[in-house]
Design a protein around this motif. Structure first.
Motif, mmCIF file in Angstrom:
data_model
loop_
_atom_site.group_PDB
_atom_site.id
_atom_site.type_symbol
_atom_site.label_atom_id
_atom_site.label_comp_id
_atom_site.label_asym_id
_atom_site.label_seq_id
_atom_site.Cartn_x
_atom_site.Cartn_y
_atom_site.Cartn_z
ATOM 1 N N GLU A 13 0.805 -1.216 0.000
ATOM 2 C CA GLU A 13 0.000 0.000 0.000
ATOM 3 C C GLU A 13 0.843 1.273 0.000
ATOM 4 O OE1 GLU A 13 -2.525 -0.127 3.404
ATOM 5 O OE2 GLU A 13 -0.906 0.111 4.846
ATOM 6 N N GLU A 14 2.008 1.252 0.625
ATOM 7 C CA GLU A 14 2.843 2.455 0.663
ATOM 8 C C GLU A 14 3.575 2.698 -0.647
ATOM 9 O OE1 GLU A 14 4.445 3.056 5.089
ATOM 10 O OE2 GLU A 14 4.803 1.028 4.342
ATOM 11 N N ASN A 15 3.641 1.683 -1.503
ATOM 12 C CA ASN A 15 4.348 1.820 -2.772
ATOM 13 C C ASN A 15 3.424 1.968 -3.976
ATOM 14 O OD1 ASN A 15 7.154 1.579 -1.910
ATOM 15 N ND2 ASN A 15 6.664 -0.549 -1.392
ATOM 16 N N ILE A 16 2.123 1.772 -3.788
ATOM 17 C CA ILE A 16 1.194 1.804 -4.927
ATOM 18 C C ILE A 16 1.271 3.133 -5.677
ATOM 19 C CG2 ILE A 16 -1.226 1.732 -5.632
ATOM 20 C CD1 ILE A 16 -0.059 -0.987 -4.820
ATOM 21 N N HIS A 17 1.187 4.232 -4.927
ATOM 22 C CA HIS A 17 1.240 5.539 -5.586
ATOM 23 C C HIS A 17 2.566 5.732 -6.317
ATOM 24 C CE1 HIS A 17 0.805 9.791 -6.371
ATOM 25 N NE2 HIS A 17 1.911 10.042 -5.695
ATOM 26 N N LEU A 18 3.656 5.276 -5.719
ATOM 27 C CA LEU A 18 4.975 5.453 -6.325
ATOM 28 C C LEU A 18 5.101 4.673 -7.627
ATOM 29 C CD1 LEU A 18 7.282 5.207 -3.167
ATOM 30 C CD2 LEU A 18 6.494 7.274 -4.338
ATOM 31 N N ILE A 19 4.625 3.429 -7.630
ATOM 32 C CA ILE A 19 4.764 2.609 -8.834
ATOM 33 C C ILE A 19 3.882 3.143 -9.958
ATOM 34 C CG2 ILE A 19 2.997 0.879 -8.204
ATOM 35 C CD1 ILE A 19 6.333 0.101 -9.923
ATOM 36 N N PHE A 20 2.682 3.603 -9.645
ATOM 37 C CA PHE A 20 1.816 4.190 -10.667
ATOM 38 C C PHE A 20 2.432 5.473 -11.227
ATOM 39 C CE2 PHE A 20 -1.438 1.240 -9.445
ATOM 40 C CZ PHE A 20 -2.328 1.205 -10.508
ATOM 41 N N ARG A 21 2.932 6.315 -10.335
ATOM 42 C CA ARG A 21 3.520 7.581 -10.792
ATOM 43 C C ARG A 21 4.724 7.332 -11.686
ATOM 44 N NH1 ARG A 21 5.519 11.551 -6.187
ATOM 45 N NH2 ARG A 21 7.151 9.955 -6.037
ATOM 46 N N ARG A 22 5.565 6.377 -11.298
ATOM 47 C CA ARG A 22 6.752 6.077 -12.101
ATOM 48 C C ARG A 22 6.357 5.489 -13.448
ATOM 49 N NH1 ARG A 22 11.214 7.684 -14.112
ATOM 50 N NH2 ARG A 22 12.807 6.064 -14.424
ATOM 51 N N LEU A 23 5.372 4.619 -13.456
ATOM 52 C CA LEU A 23 4.932 4.016 -14.707
ATOM 53 C C LEU A 23 4.330 5.052 -15.652
ATOM 54 C CD1 LEU A 23 3.509 0.681 -13.335
ATOM 55 C CD2 LEU A 23 5.199 0.856 -15.164
ATOM 56 N N ARG A 24 3.557 5.996 -15.093
ATOM 57 C CA ARG A 24 3.014 7.057 -15.952
ATOM 58 C C ARG A 24 4.146 7.855 -16.592
ATOM 59 N NH1 ARG A 24 -0.361 8.127 -11.320
ATOM 60 N NH2 ARG A 24 -2.354 7.033 -11.512
ATOM 61 N N ASP A 25 5.195 8.103 -15.832
ATOM 62 C CA ASP A 25 6.332 8.868 -16.345
ATOM 63 C C ASP A 25 7.045 8.126 -17.472
ATOM 64 O OD1 ASP A 25 5.866 10.925 -14.578
ATOM 65 O OD2 ASP A 25 7.373 10.268 -13.115
ATOM 66 N N VAL A 26 7.298 6.825 -17.276
ATOM 67 C CA VAL A 26 8.128 6.099 -18.239
ATOM 68 C C VAL A 26 7.314 5.624 -19.452
ATOM 69 C CG1 VAL A 26 9.778 5.393 -16.490
ATOM 70 C CG2 VAL A 26 7.883 3.873 -17.049
ATOM 71 N N VAL A 27 6.016 5.356 -19.271
ATOM 72 C CA VAL A 27 5.189 4.945 -20.407
ATOM 73 C C VAL A 27 4.823 6.150 -21.261
ATOM 74 C CG1 VAL A 27 2.970 3.949 -21.089
ATOM 75 C CG2 VAL A 27 4.282 2.898 -19.234
ATOM 76 N N GLY A 28 4.512 7.260 -20.620
ATOM 77 C CA GLY A 28 4.199 8.479 -21.367
ATOM 78 C C GLY A 28 3.058 8.282 -22.342
ATOM 79 N N ALA A 29 3.312 8.643 -23.611
ATOM 80 C CA ALA A 29 2.281 8.555 -24.644
ATOM 81 C C ALA A 29 2.345 7.253 -25.435
ATOM 82 C CB ALA A 29 2.406 9.740 -25.599
ATOM 83 N N ARG A 30 3.173 6.318 -25.023
ATOM 84 C CA ARG A 30 3.290 5.056 -25.747
ATOM 85 C C ARG A 30 1.971 4.292 -25.713
ATOM 86 N NH1 ARG A 30 9.183 2.256 -24.931
ATOM 87 N NH2 ARG A 30 8.109 0.746 -26.269
ATOM 88 N N THR A 31 1.643 3.670 -26.846
ATOM 89 C CA THR A 31 0.405 2.892 -26.933
ATOM 90 C C THR A 31 0.677 1.404 -27.125
ATOM 91 O OG1 THR A 31 0.291 3.282 -29.328
ATOM 92 C CG2 THR A 31 -0.860 4.853 -27.882
ATOM 93 N N ASP A 32 1.938 1.006 -27.037
ATOM 94 C CA ASP A 32 2.306 -0.396 -27.266
ATOM 95 C C ASP A 32 2.550 -1.146 -25.962
ATOM 96 O OD1 ASP A 32 4.568 1.061 -26.655
ATOM 97 O OD2 ASP A 32 5.873 0.055 -28.108
ATOM 98 N N ILE A 33 1.998 -0.624 -24.848
ATOM 99 C CA ILE A 33 2.243 -1.227 -23.540
ATOM 100 C C ILE A 33 0.946 -1.273 -22.746
ATOM 101 C CG2 ILE A 33 3.465 -0.991 -21.333
ATOM 102 C CD1 ILE A 33 5.659 0.506 -22.959
ATOM 103 N N GLU A 34 0.658 -2.424 -22.165
ATOM 104 C CA GLU A 34 -0.384 -2.530 -21.153
ATOM 105 C C GLU A 34 0.273 -2.981 -19.853
ATOM 106 O OE1 GLU A 34 -3.483 -5.393 -21.538
ATOM 107 O OE2 GLU A 34 -2.123 -7.102 -21.766
#
Length: 238
Positions: A13-34
């Motif tokens: 629970e303490e890392n959920i926000h961190l992992i989502f935030r990091r993933l949003r940063d690194v995925v960006g506008a890419r559409t080839d990743i789920e």
């Protein structure tokens, strides 16, 4: 090609926000990743936090497992729910950067070869940590006859065909899944390519695998049991 990245979460629970935030940063506008976040039987607020984060993350999906039945169990259920041509998993504890999975995926696509596994190789670790990993590799080599480098490093990247042939309905439900996939790849003469990754200190929560020496010894014990139990099965039936 499209990547499905599986991230199992157990009481993170303490890392959920961190992992989502990091993933949003690194995925960006890419559409080839789920990204498939697996709530692997957490008994904390992980699922509630995942659901809240999903509202702003269209490329995320979630799989909710009511009762924890092992690290591998969560990953296998995430893989079963995936739709990508290329599959991967990594950790949710932020000790491994999710960007490594994207770097590995881009390398995989450049290779244009389904008979390849791309994995992490941890850098910047202490001598004692490196000795631990090397000793584990030696034991696996002596018992199973295959040299497997940095077995528990993340991420792991492979084709859907590899998953269908060797992992689906066959992979173990515990931490031995990392060992299993690499052994399969070696036995079937797949190329295993390692990319350098940094293994950071855990900021929040409790390590479930090899994060502390207590959990490392538990992981060693479980892995040794798995090696001896499945040695003949793996060599004769894969």
């Amino acid at each position: 090609m499209r990547l499905s990245l599986i991230i199992p979460c157990y009481n993170e629970e303490e890392n959920i926000h961190l992992i989502f935030r990091r993933l949003r940063d690194v995925v960006g506008a890419r559409t080839d990743i789920e990204v498939i976040i697996v709530n692997n039987g957490s008994i904390d607020k992980s699922q509630d936090l995942i659901n809240a984060e999903l509202e702003n993350s269209p490329f995320f999906r979630t799989v909710n497992i009511p009762v924890n039945k092992g690290y591998g169990y969560g990953i296998l259920h995430g893989l079963a729910a995936s739709s990508g041509d290329v599959l991967a998993w990594t950790h949710a504890d932020m000790q491994t950067d999710p960007k490594d999975a994207l770097v590995a995926f881009d390398f995989y696509t450049q290779m244009n070869n389904e008979n390849i596994i791309v994995k992490g190789k941890r850098r910047g670790r202490s001598l004692l940590e490196n000795f631990f990993s090397f000793a584990m590799q030696c034991v696996v080599f002596c018992i199973m006859g295959k040299w497997l480098d940095d077995i528990n490093a993340q991420p792991k990247i492979f084709s859907r065909s590899f998953y269908t042939r060797y992992i689906q309905n066959k992979g173990p439900n515990d931490f031995s899944l990392d060992l299993y996939i690499l052994f399969c790849a070696k036995k079937k003469n797949f190329l295993i390519h390692s990319i350098p990754v940094v293994f950071s200190k855990r900021l929040y929560g409790q390590a479930k695998g090899g994060g502390s020496w207590k959990t490392r010894f538990k992981l060693i014990y479980r892995t040794f049991l798995y090696i001896f139990e499945f040695k003949k099965k793996l060599k004769n039936k894969l």
